[in-house]
Design an enzyme around this catalytic site. Sequence first.
Site, short mmCIF file in Angstrom:
data_model
loop_
_atom_site.label_atom_id
_atom_site.label_comp_id
_atom_site.label_asym_id
_atom_site.label_seq_id
_atom_site.Cartn_x
_atom_site.Cartn_y
_atom_site.Cartn_z
N LYS A 32 1.02 -1.49 -0.43
CA LYS A 32 -0.01 -0.21 0.06
C LYS A 32 1.03 1.78 -0.21
CE LYS A 32 -2.17 1.97 3.57
NZ LYS A 32 -2.04 3.14 3.71
N ASP A 59 -3.31 4.27 -2.02
CA ASP A 59 -4.73 4.55 -1.23
C ASP A 59 -4.52 6.43 -1.22
OD1 ASP A 59 -6.46 4.77 1.04
OD2 ASP A 59 -5.29 4.07 2.55
N LYS A 61 -7.14 8.29 -1.27
CA LYS A 61 -8.44 8.88 -0.48
C LYS A 61 -8.73 9.87 -0.86
CE LYS A 61 -7.32 6.89 4.00
NZ LYS A 61 -6.41 5.79 4.07
N ASP A 64 -12.80 15.58 -3.38
CA ASP A 64 -13.24 16.53 -3.80
C ASP A 64 -14.91 16.31 -4.55
OD1 ASP A 64 -12.68 18.74 -4.84
OD2 ASP A 64 -10.52 18.59 -4.25
N THR A 118 -11.08 4.21 9.83
CA THR A 118 -10.54 2.81 11.18
C THR A 118 -10.12 4.05 12.42
OG1 THR A 118 -8.64 2.87 10.48
CG2 THR A 118 -10.53 1.46 9.80
N ARG A 210 2.33 -0.95 10.47
CA ARG A 210 3.17 -1.05 11.59
C ARG A 210 3.54 -2.34 11.95
NH1 ARG A 210 0.03 4.29 14.33
NH2 ARG A 210 -0.86 2.90 12.73
#
Length: 231
Positions: A32, A59, A61, A64, A118, A210
């Site tokens: 990603k 990703d 996002k 607009d 999330t 992570r």
Amino acid sequence: MTPDQVIVALDVPDLPKAIALVDRLPGVGFWKVGLELFVGAGPVILAELKGRGKRIFLDLKFHDIPNTVLGACLSASRYEVDLLTLHATAGSEALTLAAQAMAPLPHAPKLLAITLLTSIGDRQLREELHQSLAVEDYVNAMAQLAQNTGIDGAVCSPQEVAKLRQTCGPDFLLVTPGVRPLWSVQGDQKRVMTPSQAIAAGANYVVIGRPITAAPNPEAAWERLCQDLAP
């Protein structure tokens, strides 16, 4: 569940760090690329990943006005990435324009709608975003809006996967961040499950960052995750 269903988040700030991590983890096939790395490194990171035969979840996002979302999706499609995100809250016109534009393209990415970040829980949804719906109902509404406009799938927390799989059917892609192995810390994610639990609930892919990339030994963390996923 197999390691092919794991997308590893390449959440680092620049190209050298990204390439170093990719080369340390040759077993990872799906990466990603989010805002931090794309802004820091530019599209060259996508070419580097494609050159190594990796699949890419871009990703960014997009959120607009409809014509801007449309243009951004068309520009991103030129990189021949596999998955691309836009916010469901951009509205039905933006979602429809994007879905219709991707349909005739030979290497179009699958479009995924962001339902709700999330990191946001019930209290923030109610008190800061002024939404009266519970998280589960809000996410379900956003996913159905996306599906009705021709979007290929949605990003949601693992806590909402089972309901979305039930309401949106088997062909709607579901990708879940907010996934943590039992041996990792939860961090700032609010609505989490283990990878195996998320896939069992109906997710097509899980996104993990992570616990692997920020581990003292990323290679050992990836191997431990693969062992967890073995049948």
